[in-house]
Design an enzyme around this catalytic site. Sequence first.
Site, mmCIF file in Angstrom:
data_model
loop_
_atom_site.group_PDB
_atom_site.id
_atom_site.type_symbol
_atom_site.label_atom_id
_atom_site.label_comp_id
_atom_site.label_asym_id
_atom_site.label_seq_id
_atom_site.Cartn_x
_atom_site.Cartn_y
_atom_site.Cartn_z
ATOM 1 N N ASP A 1 -10.157 -3.309 -5.272
ATOM 2 C CA ASP A 1 -9.255 -2.372 -4.614
ATOM 3 C C ASP A 1 -9.241 -1.081 -5.427
ATOM 4 O O ASP A 1 -9.050 -1.133 -6.649
ATOM 5 C CB ASP A 1 -7.842 -3.004 -4.574
ATOM 6 C CG ASP A 1 -6.813 -2.131 -3.886
ATOM 7 O OD1 ASP A 1 -7.164 -1.026 -3.434
ATOM 8 O OD2 ASP A 1 -5.645 -2.561 -3.815
ATOM 9 N N HIS B 1 -8.204 -4.976 -0.849
ATOM 10 C CA HIS B 1 -7.064 -4.217 -0.341
ATOM 11 C C HIS B 1 -6.739 -4.589 1.109
ATOM 12 O O HIS B 1 -7.628 -4.709 1.934
ATOM 13 C CB HIS B 1 -7.317 -2.713 -0.429
ATOM 14 C CG HIS B 1 -6.081 -1.912 -0.154
ATOM 15 N ND1 HIS B 1 -5.144 -1.677 -1.122
ATOM 16 C CD2 HIS B 1 -5.606 -1.356 0.985
ATOM 17 C CE1 HIS B 1 -4.143 -0.986 -0.589
ATOM 18 N NE2 HIS B 1 -4.388 -0.786 0.691
ATOM 19 N N SER C 1 0.828 -1.205 0.000
ATOM 20 C CA SER C 1 0.000 0.000 0.000
ATOM 21 C C SER C 1 0.870 1.266 0.000
ATOM 22 O O SER C 1 1.681 1.435 -0.908
ATOM 23 C CB SER C 1 -0.960 -0.075 1.188
ATOM 24 O OG SER C 1 -2.002 0.831 1.055
#
Length: 412
Positions: free
Chosen positions: A352, A382, A192
């Site tokens: 996501d 995610h 991320s």
Amino acid sequence: MRLGNIIVFVALCSFTAYYIYEPIPEEIEERWKLMLTNSFFRGLSHLADFSELVGLTDYMGVMYFITLAEKVVPVSDENVKVTEEKFDGVEVVVYQPKQRGGDTELRRAVIYLHGGGWCLGSSRMGPYDLLARKMVTDLNAVVLSVEYRLAPAHHFPVPYEDVYSVVKHFLQKGVLDQYSVDPGRIAVSGDSAGGNLAAAVSQQLQKDPGQQVQFKAQALLYPVLQALDLNTPSYQQNQDMPILPRTLMVRFWSEYFTSDKALFRAMMANTHNNPESSSLLKFVNWSAFLPETYHRKYNYSAPAVVQGVAGQAVGIDGPAQSFADPRASPLLVPDTALRSLPKAYILTCEYDVLRDDGIMYVTRLRAAGVEVTHEHYDTGFHGALMFTVWPTDFLIGRRMTHNYVEWLKENL
Ligand SMILES: *[C@@H]1O[C@H](CO)[C@@H](O)[C@H](O)[C@H]1NC(C)=O
Ligand SMILES: *[C@@H]1O[C@H](CO)[C@@H](O)[C@H](O)[C@H]1NC(C)=O
């Protein structure tokens, strides 16, 4: 009395249902577990909004509870030696294989950058601690988990610069010797926002004059890669997906640069571009960089450029302009700056908002001649890699961890 009880009961049920219910696609595995997990995240987010509204703490102050709830004290075990150190003033948790008798072989190294939207997260969270140990034992590697400083207390470029300082410090011949690390087998990796930092330092390091040791590989796990277009098909399709809804991602982006809410509002409307940043929109043109299947359902239109009196996007100036800086948005560099990057592993998830950031980087790196392994999870969401610990353990998180570490085993 009885009626009162019933009213309270019904109110509680609808409250719970409101928090738990959300349209989660059928394809996602362990849907109920994800709904329950997400209801906690949504509840916390609402509490955070409320707390900010009444002036108790800022939004991220409440969201930071997620980090605190998962904190552990990283300690050595029978296979792994753990030390907490400072590299050039930045905190780093160092995981090393315990020396075996007569073993003088040089080791691999992974510099790992945790996720959390530059605002949350820590190397000292249970799932990151577990992942680091797995890498040490499966790869016989030294793992540095970097405790970079976080926004909103430390806006861009502080988190990025903390990571860069650690990288520069570690990649010195003398330091690598000290940890018995092979200078030819070092990777940078992160999930991320950590994937964002990993991509950014990879780009900056290769053009740093005088830098001798370079990375052999970069592994980016559902990375954030650009802040110019926050309405890509994946942002539209997944705006209400669990764990990272679009509002939260936009919040992370804006808080990375400034606490001024004008940027948040402009980013929500995708009207934050200025004449300068709009000249870089060609690097994130999803109608050119996504496979047909992903843009069939959406018509491309370039984000609006709204100008104020001073030629700037309305209300956005100073540090907020940094969203077009490639150290924050690594997708915004020309092909010539991609060519000599180390080989890459890029993980993307169907459900996501960041899916298209990852896919566009895959397309652009390949076009520039970089070797890329792209692993796309059709049922992925995610943050799945963080969910490996009971009771929020998901099978998909385990599969992702396994495949990612296997890739490192073969490519580092
Ligand atoms: C994006 O790409 C399409 C073709 O795929 C092109 O028509 C359009 O002008 C491009 N827009 C920008 C802003 O680069
Ligand atoms: C895209 O544009 C075409 C032609 O203007 C239109 O027919 C179609 O409905 C649009 N699709 C979407 C998803 O908006």
